[in-house]
Design a protein around this motif. Sequence first.
Motif, PDB file in Angstrom:
ATOM      1  N   GLU A  55      19.741 -22.010  -5.075  1.00 22.52           N
ATOM      2  CA  GLU A  55      19.381 -21.109  -6.183  1.00 22.52           C
ATOM      3  C   GLU A  55      19.073 -19.701  -5.707  1.00 22.52           C
ATOM      4  N   LEU A  56      18.418 -19.598  -4.570  1.00 17.04           N
ATOM      5  CA  LEU A  56      17.902 -18.291  -4.160  1.00 17.04           C
ATOM      6  C   LEU A  56      18.659 -17.643  -3.011  1.00 17.04           C
ATOM      7  N   LYS A  93      21.365 -16.109  -2.957  1.00 20.69           N
ATOM      8  CA  LYS A  93      21.873 -14.769  -3.263  1.00 20.69           C
ATOM      9  C   LYS A  93      20.766 -13.714  -3.258  1.00 20.69           C
ATOM     10  N   LYS A  94      19.510 -14.168  -3.261  1.00 13.90           N
ATOM     11  CA  LYS A  94      18.385 -13.232  -3.174  1.00 13.90           C
ATOM     12  C   LYS A  94      17.825 -13.177  -1.755  1.00 13.90           C
TER      13      LYS A  94
END
Lengths: 120, 238
Positions: free
Chosen positions: B161-162, B164-165
């Motif tokens: 989920e994260l 890409k961050k």
Amino acid sequence: MNITLKLYELIEEVLDVDASELKQEDYLVRDLGAESIDLLELSISLNSEFNINAVDNDVFLQDLRPVLTASDPDESSRLKSITTRYPHISSDRANEILSDLNAGPVLKIKDIESYIKYLR
Amino acid sequence: MQITFKGKTALIVGGTSFLSQLLCKKLIEEGINVTATYRNEKSLVGLLSDDLLEYQFLDLETTVISESLVKCYDYVIDISHTNFEALIASENGKSLANYFTHNISVKAELLSKLSRLMIKNRFGKFIYLSSTSAELINPGQAFYSASKNACESIFKGIGVELGKKGITSLILRAGYINHGRGKDYIENNSDLIKKRVPTRTVLEPEEVVDSLMFYLSDSAKSYNATVVTLDGGMTACK
């Protein structure tokens, strides 16, 4: 603080778009390509920049379709279910949303601004 | 090869074990501020002390996470896990609900809060020290394995989920470690273990900690949402 300009700045940061080209009528998902994780990041930014406790489901209308599914099928009930569930959404906006549903995710920048103002 | 660390702060969940203390020491040597959790006061006796190290209580009896723990760390390493040896159909007086609360629910709440805080910095690494028991079990290990698998999924999800961050995750599945309850088992089953492990060796704690340090480092930034098995090849065998 100019809420609109600040909001545009935050959206620019999260979605890597040009704030000067944003408009209230822009769709977060359809036009700007926001994914769920981007909305999560935006929510966190909204909380810290506007000093609010944004609830992700509320600000991003995330349970809109289940709300409508659960509502009576007549127009008036559907309208009421939106404005009850999302008190920051006006009746006019709720009408717009109902006629726009089939085109995809309905969330616009102006909905987020309405939410911020509602909480403040 | 030079190992570097972009991050400056770390949380070690389950920070009082021998392995955790070794990891604390290595992180401190890299100039990283470490917060290590403990679950009871008795476990604090004789622990490492340093200006870059603090200990924080993590209450495993409640899913309400103390505010003092909820900060933006650069690294979160979960080394904690209580054992639970019981046959599924047995009546053993132990509370399954408590076990799963301690080892899944509380962790899920903690990880949810910590990962949310990391998003703003667009950097972070989560590492879960799992076990080969997540894949292979002996009788009596089903509940332990279930909780390991649950935690692995959460950690994997963080990376999915994260990623890409700039926030990534890794699961390190360790085989037999020559310390603590593993050491006793190894001593009593030495020949059997060595036959099962192609390298004919078991893990030393230092080896596990060196692996953790590598996977936390900037050199390992592309390892994400994946399981790495450190077991001398044991789980590759039929």
